[in-house]
Enzyme design. Structure first.
Site, PDB file in Angstrom:
ATOM      1  N   ASP A  28     -10.568  -9.481 -47.017  1.00  0.00           N
ATOM      2  CA  ASP A  28     -10.527  -9.014 -48.606  1.00  0.00           C
ATOM      3  C   ASP A  28     -11.938  -8.432 -48.973  1.00  0.00           C
ATOM      4  OD1 ASP A  28      -9.163  -8.926 -51.005  1.00  0.00           O
ATOM      5  OD2 ASP A  28      -9.651 -10.939 -51.781  1.00  0.00           O
ATOM      6  N   ASN A  76       1.125  -5.224 -51.186  1.00  0.00           N
ATOM      7  CA  ASN A  76       0.272  -4.067 -51.373  1.00  0.00           C
ATOM      8  C   ASN A  76       1.031  -2.925 -51.732  1.00  0.00           C
ATOM      9  OD1 ASN A  76      -2.092  -5.147 -48.772  1.00  0.00           O
ATOM     10  ND2 ASN A  76      -2.022  -5.889 -50.887  1.00  0.00           N
TER      11      ASN A  76
END
Length: 250
Positions: A28, A76
């Protein structure tokens, strides 16, 4: 993630006894890393892809046999069309470019996740990379692509239910050892250590079943800044933990 047959970096310390054999990473912070530099988010994703190289190369040095990375989640798809298209292009580019070097470094690559929504060219590249590296054993790299933990369990449960309906499985014999055989990760050991970069302290639907007894490390480093030295340090820290799995040592 260009892999070199031999790294020029300084050698890492010897593996800590009892260190993790399987490390899973939620990579991330790529977008924030790029934003901090006044660049588009995809610039950060390209930088993050290069960082994978160093971590894969470091695995044999720190005793890690299995590495699972979270590349693209089922959630996503909610990102902008431009970013999603850019990520898919990035995946196709690096798979095409790195098949040979991955194989030469001794990496076996597997993909987990639902491939139905992916384009045919990407699916073929994934299949070809898995086949080309199927004989390797130095590092087992698993890439979670269009993956979600709940989605995985739902798909596994559907397959299990089909086997019950077809008479291949007795419902009375189903226990907690049964479902893992239907998961995407059925050939892999459960992760010992899960790392999330960027300062976020959540697991984001990643390996929900498999990580029941994993140790977690939530670190502030953004993924493109994550170094092999930091990776080695986290693995060494794991080796000093007292893991009882619900029992009490006497």
């Amino acid at each position: 993630m260009i892999l070199r047959a031999k790294s020029k970096a300084e050698p890492l310390p010897e593996p800590t006894p009892g260190g993790p054999k399987h490390v899973a990473i939620i990579m991330d912070g790529n977008g924030r890393w790029a934003t901090q530099r006044g660049r588009p988010r995809l610039f950060g994703h390209h930088a993050g892809a290069k960082r994978v190289r160093e971590v894969v190369e470091a695995c044999p040095e720190v005793g890690v046999e299995y590495l699972t990375i979270f590349a693209f989640s089922t959630e996503n798809w909610k990102r902008t069309q431009v970013e999603v298209a850019g990520l898919m292009s990035l995946f196709r580019r690096y798979i095409s470019k790195e098949t040979r070097s991955l194989s030469e470094f001794g990496v076996r690559v597997r993909f987990i996740g639902d491939r139905v929504r992916l384009d045919d060219k990407l699916i073929k590249l994934m299949n070809d990379l898995e086949e080309a590296t199927s004989h390797n054993t130095r590092v087992h790299l698993t890439i979670a692509l269009n993956y979600g933990g709940r989605d995985e369990v739902a798909r596994a449960t559907k397959r299990l239910a089909q086997d019950v309906a077809q008479g291949h499985l007795d419902p009375d014999e189903i226990d907690e050892e049964t479902l893992p055989k239907y998961l995407d990760t059925y050939v892999l050991p459960d992760p010992d250590l899960v790392i999330r970069t960027s300062g976020e302290a959540r697991i984001s639907n990643f390996l929900l079943w498999q990580s029941a007894y994993a140790e977690y490390e939530f670190i502030d480093t953004l993924w493109p800044d994550f170094s092999r030295e930091e990776f080695a340090g986290l693995c060494a820290s794991y080796g000093g933990r007292d893991r009882r799995f619900g029992a009490v040592k006497t």
